[in-house]
Each structure stands twice: as C-alpha cells, then as structure tokens.
Design a protein around this motif. Structure first.
Motif, PDB file in Angstrom:
ATOM      1  N   VAL A   1      30.855  28.206 104.443  1.00  0.00           N
ATOM      2  CA  VAL A   1      29.904  29.177 103.902  1.00  0.00           C
ATOM      3  C   VAL A   1      29.013  29.646 105.046  1.00  0.00           C
ATOM      4  O   VAL A   1      28.926  28.999 106.082  1.00  0.00           O
ATOM      5  CB  VAL A   1      29.028  28.592 102.762  1.00  0.00           C
ATOM      6  CG1 VAL A   1      29.863  28.245 101.545  1.00  0.00           C
ATOM      7  CG2 VAL A   1      28.238  27.398 103.235  1.00  0.00           C
ATOM      8  N   GLN A   2      28.358  30.779 104.836  1.00  0.00           N
ATOM      9  CA  GLN A   2      27.454  31.294 105.855  1.00  0.00           C
ATOM     10  C   GLN A   2      26.021  30.919 105.528  1.00  0.00           C
ATOM     11  O   GLN A   2      25.617  30.932 104.356  1.00  0.00           O
ATOM     12  CB  GLN A   2      27.549  32.813 105.963  1.00  0.00           C
ATOM     13  CG  GLN A   2      28.630  33.278 106.872  1.00  0.00           C
ATOM     14  CD  GLN A   2      28.416  34.733 107.286  1.00  0.00           C
ATOM     15  OE1 GLN A   2      27.791  35.508 106.577  1.00  0.00           O
ATOM     16  NE2 GLN A   2      28.945  35.089 108.436  1.00  0.00           N
ATOM     17  N   ILE A   3      25.265  30.607 106.578  1.00  0.00           N
ATOM     18  CA  ILE A   3      23.845  30.311 106.423  1.00  0.00           C
ATOM     19  C   ILE A   3      23.044  31.155 107.408  1.00  0.00           C
ATOM     20  O   ILE A   3      23.589  31.657 108.391  1.00  0.00           O
ATOM     21  CB  ILE A   3      23.532  28.814 106.663  1.00  0.00           C
ATOM     22  CG1 ILE A   3      23.874  28.398 108.095  1.00  0.00           C
ATOM     23  CG2 ILE A   3      24.233  27.937 105.644  1.00  0.00           C
ATOM     24  CD1 ILE A   3      23.298  27.060 108.515  1.00  0.00           C
TER      25      ILE A   3
ATOM     26  N   PRO B   1      23.489  34.706 111.326  1.00  0.00           N
ATOM     27  CA  PRO B   1      24.436  34.028 110.436  1.00  0.00           C
ATOM     28  C   PRO B   1      25.394  33.096 111.182  1.00  0.00           C
ATOM     29  O   PRO B   1      25.864  33.413 112.274  1.00  0.00           O
ATOM     30  CB  PRO B   1      25.217  35.174 109.797  1.00  0.00           C
ATOM     31  CG  PRO B   1      24.359  36.379 109.971  1.00  0.00           C
ATOM     32  CD  PRO B   1      23.588  36.159 111.235  1.00  0.00           C
ATOM     33  N   VAL B   2      25.664  31.941 110.577  1.00  0.00           N
ATOM     34  CA  VAL B   2      26.555  30.932 111.143  1.00  0.00           C
ATOM     35  C   VAL B   2      27.436  30.393 110.020  1.00  0.00           C
ATOM     36  O   VAL B   2      26.950  30.135 108.919  1.00  0.00           O
ATOM     37  CB  VAL B   2      25.755  29.757 111.760  1.00  0.00           C
ATOM     38  CG1 VAL B   2      26.690  28.713 112.341  1.00  0.00           C
ATOM     39  CG2 VAL B   2      24.791  30.239 112.815  1.00  0.00           C
ATOM     40  N   ASP B   3      28.728  30.228 110.299  1.00  0.00           N
ATOM     41  CA  ASP B   3      29.636  29.597 109.346  1.00  0.00           C
ATOM     42  C   ASP B   3      29.570  28.087 109.527  1.00  0.00           C
ATOM     43  O   ASP B   3      29.748  27.590 110.638  1.00  0.00           O
ATOM     44  CB  ASP B   3      31.078  30.062 109.569  1.00  0.00           C
ATOM     45  CG  ASP B   3      31.287  31.494 109.118  1.00  0.00           C
ATOM     46  OD1 ASP B   3      30.617  31.924 108.161  1.00  0.00           O
ATOM     47  OD2 ASP B   3      32.117  32.189 109.732  1.00  0.00           O
TER      48      ASP B   3
ATOM     49  N   LYS C   1      15.887  24.024 106.219  1.00  0.00           N
ATOM     50  CA  LYS C   1      16.239  24.466 107.570  1.00  0.00           C
ATOM     51  C   LYS C   1      17.078  25.741 107.574  1.00  0.00           C
ATOM     52  O   LYS C   1      17.392  26.263 108.644  1.00  0.00           O
ATOM     53  CB  LYS C   1      17.017  23.368 108.311  1.00  0.00           C
ATOM     54  CG  LYS C   1      16.227  22.111 108.544  1.00  0.00           C
ATOM     55  CD  LYS C   1      15.222  22.334 109.629  1.00  0.00           C
ATOM     56  CE  LYS C   1      14.506  21.053 109.986  1.00  0.00           C
ATOM     57  NZ  LYS C   1      13.481  21.270 110.982  1.00  0.00           N
ATOM     58  N   CYS C   2      17.466  26.230 106.382  1.00  0.00           N
ATOM     59  CA  CYS C   2      18.290  27.437 106.335  1.00  0.00           C
ATOM     60  C   CYS C   2      18.229  28.069 104.951  1.00  0.00           C
ATOM     61  O   CYS C   2      17.695  27.489 104.002  1.00  0.00           O
ATOM     62  CB  CYS C   2      19.739  27.111 106.684  1.00  0.00           C
ATOM     63  SG  CYS C   2      20.649  26.279 105.370  1.00  0.00           S
ATOM     64  N   ARG C   3      18.827  29.246 104.893  1.00  0.00           N
ATOM     65  CA  ARG C   3      19.063  29.930 103.627  1.00  0.00           C
ATOM     66  C   ARG C   3      20.565  30.146 103.533  1.00  0.00           C
ATOM     67  O   ARG C   3      21.203  30.568 104.509  1.00  0.00           O
ATOM     68  CB  ARG C   3      18.343  31.280 103.609  1.00  0.00           C
ATOM     69  CG  ARG C   3      18.420  31.998 102.277  1.00  0.00           C
ATOM     70  CD  ARG C   3      17.566  33.251 102.267  1.00  0.00           C
ATOM     71  NE  ARG C   3      18.091  34.323 103.082  1.00  0.00           N
ATOM     72  CZ  ARG C   3      19.105  35.132 102.716  1.00  0.00           C
ATOM     73  NH1 ARG C   3      19.705  34.970 101.565  1.00  0.00           N
ATOM     74  NH2 ARG C   3      19.513  36.075 103.527  1.00  0.00           N
ATOM     75  N   ILE C   4      21.147  29.823 102.398  1.00  0.00           N
ATOM     76  CA  ILE C   4      22.594  29.989 102.216  1.00  0.00           C
ATOM     77  C   ILE C   4      22.865  31.419 101.769  1.00  0.00           C
ATOM     78  O   ILE C   4      22.239  31.909 100.823  1.00  0.00           O
ATOM     79  CB  ILE C   4      23.150  28.982 101.198  1.00  0.00           C
ATOM     80  CG1 ILE C   4      22.903  27.550 101.692  1.00  0.00           C
ATOM     81  CG2 ILE C   4      24.634  29.225 100.955  1.00  0.00           C
ATOM     82  CD1 ILE C   4      23.285  26.465 100.696  1.00  0.00           C
ATOM     83  N   ILE C   5      23.789  32.073 102.449  1.00  0.00           N
ATOM     84  CA  ILE C   5      24.178  33.439 102.091  1.00  0.00           C
ATOM     85  C   ILE C   5      25.203  33.364 100.962  1.00  0.00           C
ATOM     86  O   ILE C   5      26.182  32.621 101.041  1.00  0.00           O
ATOM     87  CB  ILE C   5      24.762  34.178 103.315  1.00  0.00           C
ATOM     88  CG1 ILE C   5      23.708  34.270 104.414  1.00  0.00           C
ATOM     89  CG2 ILE C   5      25.275  35.561 102.920  1.00  0.00           C
ATOM     90  CD1 ILE C   5      24.220  34.822 105.724  1.00  0.00           C
TER      91      ILE C   5
END
Length: 119
Positions: free
Chosen positions: A29-31, A55-57, A71-75
């Motif tokens: 998933v991307q974050i 964005p990072v997978d 620490k992140c938001r999930i796309i």
C-alpha cells in the motif's frame, strides 16, 4: 480416533482467517510519511527512503504500524475508490457470470484499513 484424523485432514486443507489475514498484510500500500529515514531492509526486500509527504510503497503491516504511531497517512488504494466500487457493483448486477475481483485480498485489506478507522 478416525474422526480426529478426518478433522485434522480437513484443517490442513483449508486456511483459517488468521492465516489469510497474515498473507494479506504482505500486500503493498502507499503511505505519506511525516518523517525522514533511509531505506529499511526487510526480509522481503527494502522499502523507502522515507521523505515527508512523498508517497512510498510499503507492506500493509508496516503501514498499519506506522499509522498507529502517527508516523504516516495511508493513501486509499485505487480499488477502494467509491466510483470504482459503484462500477463494480453495476457490473456484477448486470452480468450473469462472476466478475474479476477488485484485488486478490480485497476483503482482508479493506477490513484491516477500515477496522482501524483510517478512512
């Protein structure tokens, strides 16, 4: 004794929900991270580098862990978009045969993401 072997044999043929969820957690998933970090070297390969708002997978299990630690938001995955879901529903209502699934683990991934209240 024979009953035990029949039950044991049936259990070895099918996966239980926890095993299926475990497999789904490996899906990518991307974050959008809110931290800076070099690449992480995992057993299944490397992920990163992490830059704020780039964005990072990452595997689902890592995305959930980072989200829990803020620490992140999930796309949202593309296949979870409302328009895509409406199209899929219309396709299934019109067709006689089964249509192709949204994602190999759509049920598990969406349950994990929605279950944590991310959307």
């Amino acid at each position: 004794l024979q009953h035990y072997f029949i039950q044991s044999n049936l259990r070895s043929r099918f996966m239980d929900p926890a095993q299926i969820e475990f497999l789904a957690e490996k899906e990518s998933v991307q974050i959008l991270p809110n931290f800076t970090e070099d690449k992480l070297y995992l057993i299944r390969g490397e992920v990163g580098p992490f830059q704020p708002q780039v964005p990072v997978d990452v595997p689902l299990w890592l995305a959930v862990n980072l989200k829990q630690r803020q620490k992140c938001r999930i796309i949202t995955p593309d296949w979870m978009d409302l328009d895509v879901l409406k199209e899929k529903k219309a396709e299934e209502l019109e067709g006689i045969l089964f249509s192709t699934p949204l994602h190999p683990h759509f049920l598990e991934v969406s349950t994990i993401l929605l279950g944590y209240g991310y959307y």
